[in-house]
Design a protein around this motif. Structure first.
Motif, PDB file in Angstrom:
ATOM      1  N   LEU A 175      38.332  17.722   5.004  1.00 43.03           N
ATOM      2  CA  LEU A 175      37.999  17.236   3.669  1.00 43.03           C
ATOM      3  C   LEU A 175      37.276  18.370   2.962  1.00 43.03           C
ATOM      4  O   LEU A 175      36.316  18.917   3.503  1.00 43.03           O
ATOM      5  N   THR A 176      37.730  18.733   1.761  1.00 45.64           N
ATOM      6  CA  THR A 176      37.157  19.867   1.049  1.00 45.64           C
ATOM      7  C   THR A 176      36.751  19.451  -0.357  1.00 45.64           C
ATOM      8  O   THR A 176      37.465  18.688  -1.008  1.00 45.64           O
ATOM      9  N   GLY A 177      35.632  20.006  -0.836  1.00 41.53           N
ATOM     10  CA  GLY A 177      35.180  19.777  -2.204  1.00 41.53           C
ATOM     11  C   GLY A 177      34.378  18.509  -2.347  1.00 41.53           C
ATOM     12  O   GLY A 177      34.948  17.435  -2.438  1.00 41.53           O
ATOM     13  N   ASP A 178      33.056  18.603  -2.309  1.00 39.47           N
ATOM     14  CA  ASP A 178      32.168  17.446  -2.419  1.00 39.47           C
ATOM     15  C   ASP A 178      32.643  16.338  -1.481  1.00 39.47           C
ATOM     16  O   ASP A 178      32.911  15.212  -1.885  1.00 39.47           O
ATOM     17  N   ALA A 179      32.756  16.688  -0.211  1.00 44.27           N
ATOM     18  CA  ALA A 179      33.364  15.815   0.786  1.00 44.27           C
ATOM     19  C   ALA A 179      32.347  14.878   1.433  1.00 44.27           C
ATOM     20  O   ALA A 179      31.167  15.192   1.540  1.00 44.27           O
ATOM     21  N   SER A 180      32.857  13.730   1.871  1.00 42.66           N
ATOM     22  CA  SER A 180      32.051  12.804   2.663  1.00 42.66           C
ATOM     23  C   SER A 180      32.952  12.173   3.714  1.00 42.66           C
ATOM     24  O   SER A 180      34.140  11.972   3.493  1.00 42.66           O
ATOM     25  N   LEU A 181      32.364  11.886   4.870  1.00 44.67           N
ATOM     26  CA  LEU A 181      33.103  11.268   5.970  1.00 44.67           C
ATOM     27  C   LEU A 181      32.186  10.247   6.629  1.00 44.67           C
ATOM     28  O   LEU A 181      31.010  10.528   6.871  1.00 44.67           O
ATOM     29  N   LYS A 182      32.740   9.059   6.890  1.00 46.30           N
ATOM     30  CA  LYS A 182      31.967   7.992   7.521  1.00 46.30           C
ATOM     31  C   LYS A 182      32.728   7.457   8.721  1.00 46.30           C
ATOM     32  O   LYS A 182      33.954   7.382   8.709  1.00 46.30           O
ATOM     33  N   ARG A 183      31.968   7.078   9.740  1.00 50.13           N
ATOM     34  CA  ARG A 183      32.524   6.318  10.861  1.00 50.13           C
ATOM     35  C   ARG A 183      31.947   4.926  10.717  1.00 50.13           C
ATOM     36  O   ARG A 183      30.720   4.747  10.658  1.00 50.13           O
ATOM     37  N   LEU A 184      32.820   3.936  10.604  1.00 51.75           N
ATOM     38  CA  LEU A 184      32.421   2.553  10.344  1.00 51.75           C
ATOM     39  C   LEU A 184      32.800   1.660  11.516  1.00 51.75           C
ATOM     40  O   LEU A 184      33.885   1.808  12.091  1.00 51.75           O
ATOM     41  N   LEU A 185      31.942   0.721  11.842  1.00 51.96           N
ATOM     42  CA  LEU A 185      32.245  -0.312  12.832  1.00 51.96           C
ATOM     43  C   LEU A 185      31.900  -1.643  12.191  1.00 51.96           C
ATOM     44  O   LEU A 185      30.753  -1.853  11.775  1.00 51.96           O
ATOM     45  N   ASN A 186      32.883  -2.528  12.090  1.00 52.30           N
ATOM     46  CA  ASN A 186      32.697  -3.814  11.409  1.00 52.30           C
ATOM     47  C   ASN A 186      32.136  -3.607  10.003  1.00 52.30           C
ATOM     48  O   ASN A 186      31.247  -4.322   9.559  1.00 52.30           O
ATOM     49  N   MET A 187      32.644  -2.584   9.330  1.00 54.13           N
ATOM     50  CA  MET A 187      32.272  -2.210   7.969  1.00 54.13           C
ATOM     51  C   MET A 187      30.812  -1.775   7.838  1.00 54.13           C
ATOM     52  O   MET A 187      30.292  -1.676   6.743  1.00 54.13           O
ATOM     53  N   GLN A 188      30.141  -1.515   8.958  1.00 50.81           N
ATOM     54  CA  GLN A 188      28.792  -0.972   8.929  1.00 50.81           C
ATOM     55  C   GLN A 188      28.859   0.502   9.286  1.00 50.81           C
ATOM     56  O   GLN A 188      29.538   0.883  10.249  1.00 50.81           O
ATOM     57  N   MET A 189      28.135   1.316   8.530  1.00 49.76           N
ATOM     58  CA  MET A 189      28.189   2.751   8.747  1.00 49.76           C
ATOM     59  C   MET A 189      27.458   3.126  10.026  1.00 49.76           C
ATOM     60  O   MET A 189      26.307   2.760  10.233  1.00 49.76           O
ATOM     61  N   LEU A 190      28.138   3.865  10.909  1.00 52.86           N
ATOM     62  CA  LEU A 190      27.508   4.419  12.101  1.00 52.86           C
ATOM     63  C   LEU A 190      27.115   5.872  11.857  1.00 52.86           C
ATOM     64  O   LEU A 190      26.024   6.282  12.189  1.00 52.86           O
ATOM     65  N   ASP A 191      28.053   6.656  11.333  1.00 51.97           N
ATOM     66  CA  ASP A 191      27.807   8.070  11.051  1.00 51.97           C
ATOM     67  C   ASP A 191      28.239   8.357   9.622  1.00 51.97           C
ATOM     68  O   ASP A 191      29.195   7.762   9.125  1.00 51.97           O
ATOM     69  N   GLN A 192      27.526   9.280   8.974  1.00 46.34           N
ATOM     70  CA  GLN A 192      27.908   9.701   7.628  1.00 46.34           C
ATOM     71  C   GLN A 192      27.610  11.182   7.496  1.00 46.34           C
ATOM     72  O   GLN A 192      26.527  11.638   7.856  1.00 46.34           O
ATOM     73  N   LEU A 193      28.591  11.930   6.991  1.00 38.15           N
ATOM     74  CA  LEU A 193      28.420  13.355   6.738  1.00 38.15           C
ATOM     75  C   LEU A 193      28.763  13.652   5.302  1.00 38.15           C
ATOM     76  O   LEU A 193      29.686  13.046   4.750  1.00 38.15           O
ATOM     77  N   LYS A 194      28.030  14.603   4.710  1.00 39.27           N
ATOM     78  CA  LYS A 194      28.315  15.052   3.351  1.00 39.27           C
ATOM     79  C   LYS A 194      28.200  16.558   3.331  1.00 39.27           C
ATOM     80  O   LYS A 194      27.323  17.121   3.972  1.00 39.27           O
ATOM     81  N   GLY A 195      29.081  17.183   2.568  1.00 34.83           N
ATOM     82  CA  GLY A 195      29.033  18.631   2.424  1.00 34.83           C
ATOM     83  C   GLY A 195      30.210  19.117   1.614  1.00 34.83           C
ATOM     84  O   GLY A 195      31.059  18.341   1.192  1.00 34.83           O
ATOM     85  N   TRP A 196      30.287  20.416   1.445  1.00 33.50           N
ATOM     86  CA  TRP A 196      31.393  20.979   0.679  1.00 33.50           C
ATOM     87  C   TRP A 196      32.698  20.893   1.465  1.00 33.50           C
ATOM     88  O   TRP A 196      33.743  20.557   0.935  1.00 33.50           O
ATOM     89  N   LYS A 197      32.630  21.157   2.779  1.00 30.65           N
ATOM     90  CA  LYS A 197      33.822  21.083   3.631  1.00 30.65           C
ATOM     91  C   LYS A 197      33.431  20.401   4.941  1.00 30.65           C
ATOM     92  O   LYS A 197      32.459  20.774   5.578  1.00 30.65           O
ATOM     93  N   ILE A 198      34.217  19.392   5.319  1.00 31.93           N
ATOM     94  CA  ILE A 198      33.989  18.680   6.572  1.00 31.93           C
ATOM     95  C   ILE A 198      35.266  18.762   7.390  1.00 31.93           C
ATOM     96  O   ILE A 198      36.347  18.433   6.906  1.00 31.93           O
ATOM     97  N   GLU A 199      35.114  19.190   8.631  1.00 33.64           N
ATOM     98  CA  GLU A 199      36.240  19.208   9.569  1.00 33.64           C
ATOM     99  C   GLU A 199      35.926  18.206  10.670  1.00 33.64           C
ATOM    100  O   GLU A 199      34.798  18.144  11.167  1.00 33.64           O
TER     101      GLU A 199
END
Length: 184
Positions: free
Chosen positions: A122-146
């Motif tokens: 994910l590139t450009g003001d990126a965010s990535l979440k890991r969700l379990l039962n629609m509840q956030m477990l992990d969240q990352l934000k940055g310019w580029k996420i691999e």
């Protein structure tokens, strides 16, 4: 100077995950559904170009954006590259193998996914979440996420032209693995 190097070290954040879930394996055997304002198909080369309000669905994988390019290799694996606009950013969502309601969900100016290696960028003001039962477990934000789903590895990096005054440019919120895996 030490503060700057510590901050820069944080920006190249690599986090190994201990979770036992992987991408939904059944997705590989599902048909690809493509929707867009314009679709160009080269069936011989297995290349698909999409323009305008792109929607790609393959099993539990959903990718959206404004323009997209999909190439399928000889083994049937897709390489997906979708870009968004400032008004409609690109997005990715996939159910994970194992727990019934665990998903990876990301957004950015560009989404690139290699189904063969299960590698998401994910590139450009990126965010990535890991969700379990629609509840956030992990969240990352940055310019580029691999995100490497096979190795269970996140990596967040700043833009090449980042200045020390711009820091911090990466952020991670991670749930404890023991608690997350015990709540099955």
């Amino acid at each position: 100077m030490k503060i700057v190097s510590v901050r820069l070290a944080f920006l190249t954040l690599g986090l190994s995950l201990a979770s036992l879930s992987f991408a939904e394996k059944a997705d590989q055997d599902k048909p690809v559904i493509l929707e867009a304002e314009k679709v160009s198909v080269n069936d011989v080369k297995q290349i698909y170009d999409l323009n305008g309000q792109v929607l790609l669905i393959k099993g539990s994988i959903i990718v959206t954006g404004e323009d997209g390019h999909i190439a399928v290799d000889s083994q049937g694996y897709e390489f997906v590259d979708v870009v968004g606009t400032p008004e409609a950013i690109a997005s990715f969502r996939q159910r994970r193998e194992g727990l019934a309601d665990e998903f990876m969900q990301g957004r950015g100016a560009q989404v690139t996914y290699d189904a063969k290696t299960e590698f998401l960028t994910l590139t450009g003001d990126a965010s990535l979440k890991r969700l379990l039962n629609m509840q956030m477990l992990d969240q990352l934000k940055g310019w580029k996420i691999e995100y490497d789903d096979v190795k269970q590895y996140y990596h967040v990096t700043p833009p090449k032209d980042a200045k020390p005054d711009d820091l911090p440019l990466a952020r991670a919120i991670l749930s404890p693995r023991r608690k997350a895996t015990l709540e099955k």
